[in-house]
Every structure is written in structure tokens, then in C-alpha cells.
Design a protein around this motif. Structure first.
Motif, mmCIF file in Angstrom:
data_model
loop_
_atom_site.group_PDB
_atom_site.id
_atom_site.type_symbol
_atom_site.label_atom_id
_atom_site.label_comp_id
_atom_site.label_asym_id
_atom_site.label_seq_id
_atom_site.Cartn_x
_atom_site.Cartn_y
_atom_site.Cartn_z
ATOM 1 N N TYR A 68 31.993 39.114 37.352
ATOM 2 C CA TYR A 68 33.291 39.133 36.686
ATOM 3 C C TYR A 68 33.833 37.708 36.670
ATOM 4 C CZ TYR A 68 34.961 39.558 41.546
ATOM 5 O OH TYR A 68 35.186 39.375 42.890
ATOM 6 N N ILE A 69 34.277 37.295 35.479
ATOM 7 C CA ILE A 69 34.808 35.957 35.273
ATOM 8 C C ILE A 69 36.327 36.077 35.164
ATOM 9 C CG2 ILE A 69 34.869 33.969 33.710
ATOM 10 C CD1 ILE A 69 32.060 34.850 32.748
ATOM 11 N N TYR A 70 37.020 35.256 35.920
ATOM 12 C CA TYR A 70 38.479 35.291 35.901
ATOM 13 C C TYR A 70 39.018 33.867 35.971
ATOM 14 C CZ TYR A 70 38.099 34.633 40.961
ATOM 15 O OH TYR A 70 37.807 34.142 42.206
ATOM 16 N N ASN A 71 40.319 33.734 35.775
ATOM 17 C CA ASN A 71 40.950 32.423 35.801
ATOM 18 C C ASN A 71 42.206 32.512 36.661
ATOM 19 O OD1 ASN A 71 41.966 29.885 35.336
ATOM 20 N ND2 ASN A 71 42.420 30.220 33.183
ATOM 21 N N SER A 72 42.159 31.956 37.856
ATOM 22 C CA SER A 72 43.318 32.009 38.745
ATOM 23 C C SER A 72 44.257 30.823 38.552
ATOM 24 C CB SER A 72 42.863 32.077 40.207
ATOM 25 O OG SER A 72 42.228 30.864 40.579
ATOM 26 N N ALA A 73 43.852 29.886 37.701
ATOM 27 C CA ALA A 73 44.707 28.722 37.430
ATOM 28 C C ALA A 73 45.672 29.049 36.294
ATOM 29 C CB ALA A 73 43.856 27.517 37.041
ATOM 30 N N ASP A 74 46.795 28.371 36.308
ATOM 31 C CA ASP A 74 47.750 28.530 35.221
ATOM 32 C C ASP A 74 47.375 27.531 34.129
ATOM 33 O OD1 ASP A 74 49.896 29.437 33.802
ATOM 34 O OD2 ASP A 74 51.373 28.204 34.870
ATOM 35 N N ALA A 75 46.233 27.797 33.510
ATOM 36 C CA ALA A 75 45.706 26.883 32.495
ATOM 37 C C ALA A 75 45.195 27.688 31.315
ATOM 38 C CB ALA A 75 44.567 26.053 33.078
ATOM 39 N N ILE A 76 45.339 27.119 30.153
ATOM 40 C CA ILE A 76 44.828 27.753 28.947
ATOM 41 C C ILE A 76 43.355 27.370 28.802
ATOM 42 C CG2 ILE A 76 45.006 27.868 26.438
ATOM 43 C CD1 ILE A 76 48.021 27.219 26.824
ATOM 44 N N VAL A 77 42.526 28.377 28.679
ATOM 45 C CA VAL A 77 41.084 28.149 28.542
ATOM 46 C C VAL A 77 40.665 28.631 27.163
ATOM 47 C CG1 VAL A 77 38.809 28.756 29.440
ATOM 48 C CG2 VAL A 77 40.715 28.415 31.020
ATOM 49 N N PRO A 78 40.041 27.772 26.367
ATOM 50 C CA PRO A 78 39.610 28.199 25.029
ATOM 51 C C PRO A 78 38.489 29.233 25.129
ATOM 52 C CG PRO A 78 38.808 25.994 25.513
ATOM 53 C CD PRO A 78 39.699 26.375 26.651
ATOM 54 N N LEU A 79 38.445 30.116 24.159
ATOM 55 C CA LEU A 79 37.464 31.201 24.179
ATOM 56 C C LEU A 79 36.027 30.711 24.221
ATOM 57 C CD1 LEU A 79 39.072 33.815 21.780
ATOM 58 C CD2 LEU A 79 38.811 33.953 24.254
ATOM 59 N N TRP A 80 35.734 29.573 23.608
ATOM 60 C CA TRP A 80 34.353 29.098 23.607
ATOM 61 C C TRP A 80 33.848 28.843 25.025
ATOM 62 C CZ3 TRP A 80 33.549 24.579 26.025
ATOM 63 C CH2 TRP A 80 34.577 23.636 26.062
ATOM 64 N N ALA A 81 34.752 28.563 25.971
ATOM 65 C CA ALA A 81 34.343 28.323 27.356
ATOM 66 C C ALA A 81 33.686 29.574 27.948
ATOM 67 C CB ALA A 81 35.538 27.885 28.191
#
Length: 169
Positions: A68-81
Motif C-alpha cells: 500500500y502506497i500512502y503519503n503522510s506529508a502535506d505535499a501535493i504529489v503528481p499522479l505520474w509519481a
């Protein structure tokens, strides 16, 4: 031993099908990947740095795992990532999802229920086991009822000694 004192298993004789939903939980390692670890100062995605970090992943660590991939940072991650990271791991992982561990479990149980052959329950009285040592998402019980309600004679939840009747067809 006389017949008057014979011990009988009335549950087994009743034709009741006991079903433990935990038997459908896919076996395997679960691993989470936090995208913040791939960001510059855990805040900004720099494409070159991101691609280098993804390339440096040791895929052997994820061999046969549910990821499972998640993002705990308050950062915008582009979909291509997500494409880049998934492309790196898709050949070794059993399944990759976006979300937390619970989201992964919901998806795994959904897939397990949708592909399981429940035909052996057709026309039977079914008792879905209430207690289990595995953490099963509530949604799995909802999906189970959707799958088996049309085919079972009756459906109960709990244990043989204390169950809750759900439906009778």
C-alpha cells in the motif's frame, strides 16, 4: 455405551454449513511505502531525485508482498509519481494499492470474495462465524451477504450456540 447416553453433535447432524470468512484473507506480507520518503525535504517532489530514489529501491524486499502506497506529508504529489513507483514494483508485488493498510485489506477481501466459489452453499443453512483471530474489514461481511443471500436457504451470524438469524429464503 447405551444409546440413551450417546453423545451426538447436533450441529454437525443439522446440515448447517459453518463458514469462517477469515479463511479468505490472502496470506502474505503487507508493506507500506510512504511517499514522503521520496520527496525533497519531505515536502517537494523533484522529478530527478524522485526517479533516482525509486530506481534505488531493492525490489527483493517487496517480492510477493501486498503493498500500500500512502503519503503522510502535506505535499501535493503528481499522479505520474504513482505510475513510476508502481511500474518499479508491479513485477514483484502480488498487489499494489493507494491508501493505508485498511484500504489494502478492503481491496484484498473484495477480490477474494468476488472470485470465491460459494456454490457449495446453494440451498443450505449457513452460519457465518462471528469470532476470528484475524482483522476482517466490515465491508467484507457486507460483500459476503451480497454474494450468498440469493443462493442460501438461511443465513445466520455468530456461533452455533448463539447466533443471529439474518434471512430465510
Amino acid at each position: 455405551m447405551s444409546e440413551e447416553f450417546e453423545i451426538r453433535n447436533k450441529v454437525a447432524e443439522s446440515g448447517l454449513v459453518n463458514f469462517d470468512l477469515s479463511t479468505l484473507v490472502p496470506k502474505g506480507v503487507r508493506k507500506g511505502i510512504d511517499l514522503k520518503d521520496f520527496l525533497f525535504q519531505e515536502m517537494i517532489l523533484k522529478e530527478k531525485d524522485f526517479r533516482e530514489k525509486v530506481e534505488a529501491i531493492n525490489t527483493e524486499e517487496y517480492e510477493g508482498a501486498y503493498i500500500y502506497i500512502y503519503n503522510s506529508a502535506d505535499a501535493i504529489v503528481p499522479l505520474w509519481a504513482y505510475f513510476v513507483l508502481t511500474a518499479k514494483l508491479t513485477d514483484v508485488a502480488k498487489k499494489i494499492v493507494f491508501g493505508n493498510r485498511q484500504d489494502l485489506e478492503v481491496i484484498l477481501m473484495h477480490n477474494a470474495i468476488q472470485t470465491y466459489d460459494f456454490d457449495f452453499m446453494r440451498g443450505k443453512r449457513v452460519l457465518v462465524k462471528g469470532c476470528t483471530d484475524k482483522d476482517i474489514p466490515e465491508n467484507a461481511y457486507i460483500e459476503l451477504v451480497e454474494q450468498i443471500k440469493p443462493i442460501v436457504k438461511s443465513l445466520m451470524f455468530g456461533e452455533a450456540c448463539s447466533n443471529v438469524p439474518i434471512i430465510k429464503n
